[in-house]
Design an enzyme around this catalytic site. Structure first.
Site, short mmCIF file in Angstrom:
data_model
loop_
_atom_site.label_atom_id
_atom_site.label_comp_id
_atom_site.label_asym_id
_atom_site.label_seq_id
_atom_site.Cartn_x
_atom_site.Cartn_y
_atom_site.Cartn_z
N GLY A 44 0.66 -1.15 -0.20
CA GLY A 44 -0.24 -0.11 0.39
C GLY A 44 0.54 1.00 0.20
O GLY A 44 1.87 1.45 0.30
N GLN A 101 3.16 10.12 0.97
CA GLN A 101 4.39 9.36 1.21
C GLN A 101 5.28 9.72 0.50
O GLN A 101 6.44 9.70 0.18
CB GLN A 101 4.04 8.01 1.50
CG GLN A 101 3.43 7.17 2.22
CD GLN A 101 2.77 6.09 2.32
OE1 GLN A 101 2.66 5.54 2.31
NE2 GLN A 101 4.33 5.43 3.33
N CYS A 132 5.27 -0.23 7.92
CA CYS A 132 5.01 1.27 6.61
C CYS A 132 6.28 1.37 5.54
O CYS A 132 7.60 1.30 6.23
CB CYS A 132 4.32 2.49 7.46
SG CYS A 132 4.90 3.79 6.99
N LEU A 133 6.37 1.65 4.47
CA LEU A 133 6.87 2.11 3.40
C LEU A 133 8.42 3.62 4.23
O LEU A 133 9.39 3.41 4.24
CB LEU A 133 6.58 2.22 2.11
CG LEU A 133 6.18 1.03 1.45
CD1 LEU A 133 6.04 1.23 -0.13
CD2 LEU A 133 7.22 -0.11 1.61
N HIS A 175 -5.54 1.67 6.77
CA HIS A 175 -3.66 2.10 6.81
C HIS A 175 -3.58 3.07 6.34
O HIS A 175 -2.80 4.54 6.48
CB HIS A 175 -2.77 1.00 6.94
CG HIS A 175 -1.23 1.25 7.23
ND1 HIS A 175 0.21 0.71 8.19
CD2 HIS A 175 -0.43 2.27 6.31
CE1 HIS A 175 1.11 1.51 7.77
NE2 HIS A 175 0.78 2.38 7.07
N GLU A 176 -3.41 2.98 5.20
CA GLU A 176 -3.42 4.13 3.95
C GLU A 176 -4.41 5.33 4.06
O GLU A 176 -4.00 6.58 3.72
CB GLU A 176 -3.76 3.14 2.68
CG GLU A 176 -2.53 2.08 2.42
CD GLU A 176 -1.69 2.12 2.51
OE1 GLU A 176 -0.93 3.48 2.36
OE2 GLU A 176 -0.21 1.62 2.72
N HIS A 226 -3.31 7.40 6.68
CA HIS A 226 -2.01 8.78 6.20
C HIS A 226 -2.40 9.98 5.51
O HIS A 226 -1.55 11.03 5.17
CB HIS A 226 -1.60 8.15 5.10
CG HIS A 226 0.13 6.78 5.40
ND1 HIS A 226 1.49 7.10 6.15
CD2 HIS A 226 0.05 5.74 5.28
CE1 HIS A 226 1.76 6.39 6.23
NE2 HIS A 226 1.42 5.42 5.71
NI NI Z 1 2.35 4.01 5.65
#
Ligand code: NI
Length: 173
Positions: A46, A51, A95-96, A137-138, A141
């Site tokens: 995701g 991000q 998380c990236l 989660h996304e 963000h």
């Molecule tokens: Ni994340």
């Protein structure tokens, strides 16, 4: 398509409430392509627009991540959770923007989400299992919230210090 640079926590751009996408046009479709390419390259399941430092309520995900699985890329524009199950589930989240750090987070086990697709149509779908965790989660963000915000302060501070160190090392090259 191009791979974009992923912001690493802590970064003020990851803590902002992101602006809605006013219209779905070719710029947005190009951004979706770039986000998917960036997510698959990372690799991740995701990615949300903030991000990659883009102020747009938009996310991509693909939780069919086994090597043999057929890819199931999804693009959600202006997504909103419209129903959450009482039942909850726990996943070891990552998380990236917080590389190599994982922690258990409890969330509703299923959620119904509405969004606009790349053709400008309104869509609704119920997500379960890993897809439910990922979409929540996304969407977080887009409201400036990270999975570590669900952790105890001490654990959150420990992870943030590790990320600060990582960013210093990356800056040095
Ligand atoms: Ni994340």
């Amino acid at each position: 398509m191009s791979i974009r640079n992923i912001l690493i926590h802590p970064d003020p751009r990851l803590k902002k409430i992101v602006a809605p996408v006013p219209t779905v046009n070719d710029d947005i479709r190009q951004l979706a392509d770039d986000m998917l390419e960036t997510m698959y390259d990372a690799p991740g399941i995701g990615l949300a627009a903030p991000q990659i430092a883009v102020n747009a309520r938009m996310l991509v995900m693909d939780c069919a991540k086994d090597a043999e699985a057929t890819p199931e890329p999804m693009v959600l524009i202006n997504p909103q959770v419209i129903w959450s199950s009482v039942e909850r589930s726990v996943y070891d989240e990552g998380c990236l923007s917080i590389p190599d750090q994982y922690a258990e987070v409890e969330r509703p086990a299923s959620v119904k989400v509405s969004w606009t697709d790349l053709d400008g149509r309104e869509v609704q779908e119920t997500f379960d299992d890993l897809w439910a965790t990922c979409v929540q989660h996304e969407i977080d963000h887009l409201d400036g919230k990270l999975f570590i915000d669900y952790l105890k302060p001490l654990k959150r501070q420990m992870i943030t210090r590790k990320m600060q160190k990582l960013k210093r090392e990356m800056a040095r090259g």
